[in-house]
Structure formats: structure tokens, C-alpha cells
Design a protein around this motif. Structure first.
Motif, PDB file in Angstrom:
ATOM      1  N   ALA A  36      49.450  55.340  81.841  1.00  0.00           N
ATOM      2  CA  ALA A  36      50.654  55.301  82.668  1.00  0.00           C
ATOM      3  C   ALA A  36      51.119  53.881  83.217  1.00  0.00           C
ATOM      4  CB  ALA A  36      50.793  56.328  83.504  1.00  0.00           C
ATOM      5  N   THR A  37      50.257  53.107  83.423  1.00  0.00           N
ATOM      6  CA  THR A  37      50.329  51.770  83.832  1.00  0.00           C
ATOM      7  C   THR A  37      50.012  50.619  83.211  1.00  0.00           C
ATOM      8  OG1 THR A  37      48.233  51.968  84.785  1.00  0.00           O
ATOM      9  CG2 THR A  37      49.907  52.806  86.452  1.00  0.00           C
ATOM     10  N   ALA A  38      49.123  50.476  82.459  1.00  0.00           N
ATOM     11  CA  ALA A  38      48.615  49.469  81.563  1.00  0.00           C
ATOM     12  C   ALA A  38      47.203  48.911  82.199  1.00  0.00           C
ATOM     13  CB  ALA A  38      49.411  48.108  81.508  1.00  0.00           C
ATOM     14  N   VAL A  39      47.093  48.456  83.421  1.00  0.00           N
ATOM     15  CA  VAL A  39      45.921  47.908  83.778  1.00  0.00           C
ATOM     16  C   VAL A  39      45.675  48.346  85.301  1.00  0.00           C
ATOM     17  CG1 VAL A  39      44.382  46.224  84.220  1.00  0.00           C
ATOM     18  CG2 VAL A  39      45.559  46.054  82.154  1.00  0.00           C
ATOM     19  N   PRO A  47      35.191  50.901  95.858  1.00  0.00           N
ATOM     20  CA  PRO A  47      35.978  51.544  94.709  1.00  0.00           C
ATOM     21  C   PRO A  47      36.755  52.868  95.125  1.00  0.00           C
ATOM     22  CG  PRO A  47      33.658  52.280  94.777  1.00  0.00           C
ATOM     23  CD  PRO A  47      33.752  51.218  95.881  1.00  0.00           C
ATOM     24  N   ALA A  48      36.644  53.176  96.379  1.00  0.00           N
ATOM     25  CA  ALA A  48      37.547  54.507  96.715  1.00  0.00           C
ATOM     26  C   ALA A  48      38.841  53.994  97.417  1.00  0.00           C
ATOM     27  CB  ALA A  48      36.709  55.347  97.736  1.00  0.00           C
ATOM     28  N   GLU A  49      38.753  52.686  97.656  1.00  0.00           N
ATOM     29  CA  GLU A  49      40.078  52.158  98.528  1.00  0.00           C
ATOM     30  C   GLU A  49      41.079  51.601  97.821  1.00  0.00           C
ATOM     31  OE1 GLU A  49      38.838  49.727 101.775  1.00  0.00           O
ATOM     32  OE2 GLU A  49      37.128  50.946 102.177  1.00  0.00           O
ATOM     33  N   ALA A  50      42.108  50.855  98.154  1.00  0.00           N
ATOM     34  CA  ALA A  50      43.264  50.441  97.519  1.00  0.00           C
ATOM     35  C   ALA A  50      43.073  49.834  96.173  1.00  0.00           C
ATOM     36  CB  ALA A  50      43.927  49.155  98.161  1.00  0.00           C
ATOM     37  N   ARG A  51      43.619  50.051  95.219  1.00  0.00           N
ATOM     38  CA  ARG A  51      43.861  49.732  93.780  1.00  0.00           C
ATOM     39  C   ARG A  51      45.069  49.049  93.562  1.00  0.00           C
ATOM     40  NH1 ARG A  51      41.542  55.090  90.987  1.00  0.00           N
ATOM     41  NH2 ARG A  51      39.401  55.140  91.918  1.00  0.00           N
ATOM     42  N   LEU A  52      45.158  48.329  92.612  1.00  0.00           N
ATOM     43  CA  LEU A  52      46.304  47.357  92.332  1.00  0.00           C
ATOM     44  C   LEU A  52      46.510  47.797  90.655  1.00  0.00           C
ATOM     45  CD1 LEU A  52      45.684  43.811  93.532  1.00  0.00           C
ATOM     46  CD2 LEU A  52      47.030  45.755  94.601  1.00  0.00           C
ATOM     47  N   SER A  53      47.803  48.221  90.264  1.00  0.00           N
ATOM     48  CA  SER A  53      48.177  48.392  89.037  1.00  0.00           C
ATOM     49  C   SER A  53      49.173  47.286  88.528  1.00  0.00           C
ATOM     50  CB  SER A  53      48.793  49.837  89.000  1.00  0.00           C
ATOM     51  OG  SER A  53      49.879  49.906  89.361  1.00  0.00           O
ATOM     52  N   PHE A  54      48.976  47.069  87.222  1.00  0.00           N
ATOM     53  CA  PHE A  54      50.036  45.960  86.644  1.00  0.00           C
ATOM     54  C   PHE A  54      50.344  46.595  85.420  1.00  0.00           C
ATOM     55  CE2 PHE A  54      46.729  43.771  89.063  1.00  0.00           C
ATOM     56  CZ  PHE A  54      47.473  42.985  89.853  1.00  0.00           C
ATOM     57  N   GLY A  55      51.559  46.216  84.833  1.00  0.00           N
ATOM     58  CA  GLY A  55      52.068  46.341  83.563  1.00  0.00           C
ATOM     59  C   GLY A  55      51.388  45.390  82.715  1.00  0.00           C
ATOM     60  N   GLU A  57      52.470  43.338  80.362  1.00  0.00           N
ATOM     61  CA  GLU A  57      53.185  41.974  80.252  1.00  0.00           C
ATOM     62  C   GLU A  57      52.569  41.025  81.469  1.00  0.00           C
ATOM     63  OE1 GLU A  57      57.440  39.673  80.604  1.00  0.00           O
ATOM     64  OE2 GLU A  57      57.358  41.702  79.244  1.00  0.00           O
ATOM     65  N   ALA A  58      52.462  41.634  82.735  1.00  0.00           N
ATOM     66  CA  ALA A  58      52.277  41.040  84.009  1.00  0.00           C
ATOM     67  C   ALA A  58      50.610  40.697  83.867  1.00  0.00           C
ATOM     68  CB  ALA A  58      52.261  42.039  85.335  1.00  0.00           C
ATOM     69  N   TRP A  59      49.905  41.845  83.381  1.00  0.00           N
ATOM     70  CA  TRP A  59      48.508  41.548  83.196  1.00  0.00           C
ATOM     71  C   TRP A  59      48.168  40.417  82.130  1.00  0.00           C
ATOM     72  CZ3 TRP A  59      44.477  42.246  85.966  1.00  0.00           C
ATOM     73  CH2 TRP A  59      43.190  42.259  85.431  1.00  0.00           C
ATOM     74  N   ASP A  61      50.265  37.873  81.549  1.00  0.00           N
ATOM     75  CA  ASP A  61      50.544  36.386  82.294  1.00  0.00           C
ATOM     76  C   ASP A  61      49.437  36.240  82.953  1.00  0.00           C
ATOM     77  OD1 ASP A  61      52.873  36.450  81.011  1.00  0.00           O
ATOM     78  OD2 ASP A  61      53.960  37.211  82.540  1.00  0.00           O
ATOM     79  N   PHE A  62      48.663  37.037  83.879  1.00  0.00           N
ATOM     80  CA  PHE A  62      47.688  36.787  84.693  1.00  0.00           C
ATOM     81  C   PHE A  62      46.558  36.187  83.830  1.00  0.00           C
ATOM     82  CE2 PHE A  62      43.742  38.205  86.293  1.00  0.00           C
ATOM     83  CZ  PHE A  62      43.450  37.352  87.476  1.00  0.00           C
ATOM     84  N   LEU A  63      45.992  36.992  82.810  1.00  0.00           N
ATOM     85  CA  LEU A  63      44.996  36.421  81.892  1.00  0.00           C
ATOM     86  C   LEU A  63      45.097  34.846  81.633  1.00  0.00           C
ATOM     87  CD1 LEU A  63      44.072  39.712  80.034  1.00  0.00           C
ATOM     88  CD2 LEU A  63      42.801  38.590  82.020  1.00  0.00           C
ATOM     89  N   ARG A  64      46.253  34.795  80.923  1.00  0.00           N
ATOM     90  CA  ARG A  64      46.818  33.459  80.506  1.00  0.00           C
ATOM     91  C   ARG A  64      46.624  32.462  81.388  1.00  0.00           C
ATOM     92  NH1 ARG A  64      50.475  35.981  77.158  1.00  0.00           N
ATOM     93  NH2 ARG A  64      52.155  36.212  78.743  1.00  0.00           N
ATOM     94  N   MET A  65      47.003  32.765  82.808  1.00  0.00           N
ATOM     95  CA  MET A  65      46.956  31.729  83.949  1.00  0.00           C
ATOM     96  C   MET A  65      45.503  31.530  84.143  1.00  0.00           C
ATOM     97  SD  MET A  65      50.250  32.192  86.263  1.00  0.00           S
ATOM     98  CE  MET A  65      49.823  30.972  87.113  1.00  0.00           C
ATOM     99  N   ALA A  66      44.783  32.689  84.489  1.00  0.00           N
ATOM    100  CA  ALA A  66      43.311  32.637  84.750  1.00  0.00           C
ATOM    101  C   ALA A  66      42.349  31.841  83.830  1.00  0.00           C
ATOM    102  CB  ALA A  66      42.673  34.022  85.250  1.00  0.00           C
ATOM    103  N   THR A  67      42.727  32.047  82.260  1.00  0.00           N
ATOM    104  CA  THR A  67      41.766  31.414  81.343  1.00  0.00           C
ATOM    105  C   THR A  67      42.329  30.233  80.889  1.00  0.00           C
ATOM    106  OG1 THR A  67      42.986  32.496  79.620  1.00  0.00           O
ATOM    107  CG2 THR A  67      41.166  33.635  80.733  1.00  0.00           C
ATOM    108  N   GLY A  68      43.225  29.626  81.286  1.00  0.00           N
ATOM    109  CA  GLY A  68      44.123  28.265  81.077  1.00  0.00           C
ATOM    110  C   GLY A  68      44.383  28.275  79.580  1.00  0.00           C
ATOM    111  N   ARG A  69      44.801  29.508  78.925  1.00  0.00           N
ATOM    112  CA  ARG A  69      45.117  29.503  77.521  1.00  0.00           C
ATOM    113  C   ARG A  69      46.494  29.818  77.507  1.00  0.00           C
ATOM    114  NH1 ARG A  69      40.105  32.797  74.936  1.00  0.00           N
ATOM    115  NH2 ARG A  69      38.605  31.315  75.949  1.00  0.00           N
TER     116      ARG A  69
END
Length: 69
Positions: A36-39, A47-55, A57-59, A61-69
Motif C-alpha cells: 500500500a505504501t512502497a517502503v 520497532p514499535a514506535e514511529a515508522r516512516l513510509s515512502f512512495g 519514487e521518493a525511496w 530518489d533517497f537511494l540514489r542520493m545515499a549511494t551517490g549513483r
């Protein structure tokens, strides 16, 4: 469709940490895919506390920036 992350049910077996994480309880995040969300991301020490969800495309983009690719 929008979902509250707190309402998402994700099996414990779906969560994973990076292979670079040590087994000594360091500061890690865990990631799980959810149809339903992607990631969804959570703090491995809280683990029982706050979670973040990303679509997908946003995920990607994050991976591209984090890995420098």
C-alpha cells in the motif's frame, strides 16, 4: 490512497537491516516493503514506535542520493 503508517500491519519477517549492520545493536534502521505504501522504515532499537513510509519514487530518489549513483 493514503494510509497511516501506524495502521499498517507488517510481519516481523518482512523487516531487514543492511548487511553492513553489526549484530551488536548499533544504530540501525530496518526497512520493509508494503504493497500500500512502497517502503516503510523504522528504528531497529524501537520497532514499535514511529515508522516512516515512502512512495516508490521518493525511496528511489533517497537511494540514489545515499549511494551517490
Amino acid at each position: 490512497m493514503t494510509h497511516r503508517v501506524s495502521e499498517l500491519t507488517i510481519a516481523e519477517s518482512a523487516w531487514f537491516k543492511s548487511s553492513y549492520s553489526s549484530g551488536e545493536g548499533g544504530e540501525c534502521v530496518e526497512v520493509a516493503a508494503h504493497p500500500a505504501t512502497a517502503v516503510v522504515v523504522r528504528d531497529s532499537k524501537r520497532p514499535a514506535e514511529a515508522r516512516l513510509s515512502f512512495g516508490s519514487e521518493a525511496w528511489a530518489d533517497f537511494l540514489r542520493m545515499a549511494t551517490g549513483r
